[in-house]
Scaffold this motif. Structure first.
Motif, PDB file in Angstrom:
ATOM      1  N   GLY A  98       0.823  -1.195   0.000  1.00 56.76           N
ATOM      2  CA  GLY A  98       0.000   0.000   0.000  1.00 56.76           C
ATOM      3  C   GLY A  98       0.855   1.242   0.000  1.00 56.76           C
ATOM      4  N   HIS A  99       0.309   2.322  -0.509  1.00 54.50           N
ATOM      5  CA  HIS A  99       1.030   3.594  -0.637  1.00 54.50           C
ATOM      6  C   HIS A  99       1.006   4.308   0.715  1.00 54.50           C
ATOM      7  CE1 HIS A  99       2.133   7.528  -2.073  1.00 54.50           C
ATOM      8  NE2 HIS A  99       0.952   8.038  -1.750  1.00 54.50           N
ATOM      9  N   SER A 100       2.171   4.482   1.315  1.00 53.91           N
ATOM     10  CA  SER A 100       2.179   5.182   2.599  1.00 53.91           C
ATOM     11  C   SER A 100       2.308   6.671   2.328  1.00 53.91           C
ATOM     12  CB  SER A 100       3.343   4.711   3.461  1.00 53.91           C
ATOM     13  OG  SER A 100       4.538   5.320   3.068  1.00 53.91           O
ATOM     14  N   THR A 101       1.415   7.451   2.903  1.00 57.85           N
ATOM     15  CA  THR A 101       1.432   8.873   2.611  1.00 57.85           C
ATOM     16  C   THR A 101       2.069   9.635   3.750  1.00 57.85           C
ATOM     17  OG1 THR A 101      -0.714   9.241   3.604  1.00 57.85           O
ATOM     18  CG2 THR A 101      -0.679   8.702   1.268  1.00 57.85           C
ATOM     19  N   MET A 102       2.731  10.712   3.384  1.00 57.54           N
ATOM     20  CA  MET A 102       3.352  11.571   4.371  1.00 57.54           C
ATOM     21  C   MET A 102       2.680  12.930   4.237  1.00 57.54           C
ATOM     22  SD  MET A 102       5.542  11.190   6.775  1.00 57.54           S
ATOM     23  CE  MET A 102       7.030  10.183   6.778  1.00 57.54           C
ATOM     24  N   PRO A 103       1.670  13.206   5.056  1.00 59.87           N
ATOM     25  CA  PRO A 103       0.998  14.500   4.922  1.00 59.87           C
ATOM     26  C   PRO A 103       1.936  15.662   5.206  1.00 59.87           C
ATOM     27  CG  PRO A 103      -0.244  13.027   6.370  1.00 59.87           C
ATOM     28  CD  PRO A 103       1.097  12.410   6.137  1.00 59.87           C
ATOM     29  N   GLN A 104       1.552  16.837   4.760  1.00 54.71           N
ATOM     30  CA  GLN A 104       2.291  18.059   5.055  1.00 54.71           C
ATOM     31  C   GLN A 104       1.316  19.075   5.612  1.00 54.71           C
ATOM     32  OE1 GLN A 104       4.359  19.209   1.404  1.00 54.71           O
ATOM     33  NE2 GLN A 104       6.236  19.317   2.595  1.00 54.71           N
ATOM     34  N   MET A 105       1.832  19.906   6.514  1.00 54.26           N
ATOM     35  CA  MET A 105       0.991  20.942   7.087  1.00 54.26           C
ATOM     36  C   MET A 105       1.519  22.300   6.657  1.00 54.26           C
ATOM     37  SD  MET A 105       0.270  21.633  11.062  1.00 54.26           S
ATOM     38  CE  MET A 105      -1.244  22.385  11.570  1.00 54.26           C
ATOM     39  N   PHE A 106       0.609  23.142   6.181  1.00 56.17           N
ATOM     40  CA  PHE A 106       0.961  24.505   5.783  1.00 56.17           C
ATOM     41  C   PHE A 106       0.231  25.465   6.710  1.00 56.17           C
ATOM     42  CE2 PHE A 106       1.460  21.835   2.112  1.00 56.17           C
ATOM     43  CZ  PHE A 106       2.616  22.308   1.501  1.00 56.17           C
ATOM     44  N   TRP A 111       4.891  11.919  10.769  1.00 56.80           N
ATOM     45  CA  TRP A 111       5.024  13.022   9.795  1.00 56.80           C
ATOM     46  C   TRP A 111       5.148  14.368  10.484  1.00 56.80           C
ATOM     47  CZ3 TRP A 111       1.610  17.109   9.013  1.00 56.80           C
ATOM     48  CH2 TRP A 111       0.334  16.985   9.583  1.00 56.80           C
ATOM     49  N   VAL A 112       4.465  14.535  11.617  1.00 56.63           N
ATOM     50  CA  VAL A 112       4.511  15.811  12.332  1.00 56.63           C
ATOM     51  C   VAL A 112       5.900  16.050  12.922  1.00 56.63           C
ATOM     52  CG1 VAL A 112       3.470  17.197  14.181  1.00 56.63           C
ATOM     53  CG2 VAL A 112       2.051  15.611  12.857  1.00 56.63           C
ATOM     54  N   LYS A 113       6.554  14.947  13.289  1.00 57.62           N
ATOM     55  CA  LYS A 113       7.881  15.051  13.915  1.00 57.62           C
ATOM     56  C   LYS A 113       8.960  15.533  12.942  1.00 57.62           C
ATOM     57  CE  LYS A 113       8.052  11.920  17.875  1.00 57.62           C
ATOM     58  NZ  LYS A 113       7.716  10.493  18.040  1.00 57.62           N
ATOM     59  N   ASP A 114       8.701  15.378  11.641  1.00 57.33           N
ATOM     60  CA  ASP A 114       9.692  15.790  10.651  1.00 57.33           C
ATOM     61  C   ASP A 114       9.452  17.254  10.264  1.00 57.33           C
ATOM     62  OD1 ASP A 114      11.316  16.293   8.523  1.00 57.33           O
ATOM     63  OD2 ASP A 114      10.720  14.539   7.348  1.00 57.33           O
ATOM     64  N   PRO A 115      10.390  18.156  10.646  1.00 61.45           N
ATOM     65  CA  PRO A 115      10.200  19.581  10.383  1.00 61.45           C
ATOM     66  C   PRO A 115       9.949  19.901   8.914  1.00 61.45           C
ATOM     67  CG  PRO A 115      12.086  19.256  11.824  1.00 61.45           C
ATOM     68  CD  PRO A 115      11.661  17.891  11.359  1.00 61.45           C
ATOM     69  N   GLN A 116      10.471  19.066   7.998  1.00 55.27           N
ATOM     70  CA  GLN A 116      10.269  19.335   6.571  1.00 55.27           C
ATOM     71  C   GLN A 116       8.797  19.272   6.174  1.00 55.27           C
ATOM     72  OE1 GLN A 116      12.474  20.626   4.346  1.00 55.27           O
ATOM     73  NE2 GLN A 116      13.663  20.764   6.228  1.00 55.27           N
ATOM     74  N   ASN A 117       7.983  18.657   7.011  1.00 58.60           N
ATOM     75  CA  ASN A 117       6.559  18.554   6.712  1.00 58.60           C
ATOM     76  C   ASN A 117       5.739  19.712   7.282  1.00 58.60           C
ATOM     77  OD1 ASN A 117       6.714  16.107   5.275  1.00 58.60           O
ATOM     78  ND2 ASN A 117       6.850  14.969   7.194  1.00 58.60           N
ATOM     79  N   ILE A 118       6.410  20.622   7.977  1.00 57.91           N
ATOM     80  CA  ILE A 118       5.712  21.775   8.551  1.00 57.91           C
ATOM     81  C   ILE A 118       6.228  23.037   7.866  1.00 57.91           C
ATOM     82  CG2 ILE A 118       5.052  22.971  10.678  1.00 57.91           C
ATOM     83  CD1 ILE A 118       4.330  19.991  10.778  1.00 57.91           C
TER      84      ILE A 118
END
Length: 248
Positions: free
Chosen positions: A1-9, A59-66
């Motif tokens: 399955g495709h694991s998604t890494m959301p991003q927050m803007f 995903w939240v823990k990775d700063p690149q996603n924020i």
């Protein structure tokens, strides 16, 4: 399955003021999937921010996603040429070179700059240090570590156009290849006229404007010295924040 890494803007709307029980701040938020699908969006205050996401999620823990958009109003955008024999000298001289353009002491500001090359102009962004710090600590309190913080206007496209103009209420964000600003709509024709000065003969392409989410009326276009044919209009399907997120 495709694991998604959301991003927050996040698009910050006000300064973050420290209160007894946290921070007082308004922001627009958008969470989207890595394929660009919006999972949720809205407007929140400092307290609501900490309820948006679980800070323990991978995903939240990775700063690149924020990714955080800072209001252009609070940012000074400068392009300056700094003399120096070595890159180190140029970097050291930068704060003093930009000081002439500032209304506040450069020591109290955070300076971010683009690539430094000899005999070339350097793009500089300056923002009040305390303002930036209070935003970051407000985000940290909500369990968010921003990996990227950029002025909202700098997300506007510059490829193939003289300027992109994003209309919002009575203001407009404007971005050219070498500058960005938030200006009052009334001043827009005048600002555009300044951009339409004759350039180098090599520049054969007719200058073009990208109007996003709005337009000027005919007399205003005339006052801007561009012609209607030189204007591209971009109509947004979703929110302004969705648009900014898709352009980054």
């Amino acid at each position: 399955g495709h694991s998604t890494m959301p991003q927050m803007f996040l698009r910050l709307l006000t300064p973050a003021i420290e209160t007894d029980d946290g921070f007082d701040m308004a922001a627009q938020w958008l969470i989207r999937d890595d394929d660009g699908t919006t999972l949720g969006e809205g407007t929140t205050d400092g307290r609501g921010l900490s309820e948006l996401v679980n800070p323990d999620e991978v995903w939240v823990k990775d700063p690149q996603n924020i990714l955080v958009f800072v209001p252009m109003d609070n940012v000074v955008f400068l392009s300056c040429r700094v003399p120096g024999r070595s890159l180190r000298q140029i970097r050291r001289a930068l704060p003093y070179a930009v000081e002439d353009f500032l209304t506040q002491d450069v020591e109290t500001m955070h300076l971010a700059h683009g690539v430094v090359r000899r005999n070339e102009t350097v793009d500089c962004l300056l923002i009040d240090d305390e303002l930036l710090r209070s935003w970051v600590s407000c985000l940290n309190k909500a369990g968010l570590t921003p990996g990227v913080m950029i002025p909202d206007a700098s997300a506007l496209p510059t490829e193939g156009v003289t300027a992109s103009v994003l209309f919002e209420l009575d203001g407009a964000l404007i971005r050219t290849s070498s500058n960005a600003a938030n200006i009052n709509i009334d001043l827009l024709p005048e600002v555009l006229r300044d951009l339409n000065k004759p350039r180098d003969p090599i520049d054969q392409g007719a200058p073009k404007l990208n109007f996003i989410n709005g337009h000027l009326n005919d007399p205003e276009v005339e006052a801007s010295s561009f012609t209607v044919e030189q204007i591209i209009e971009t109509h947004l399907q979703g929110s302004v924040l969705e648009y900014l997120a898709s352009e980054v």
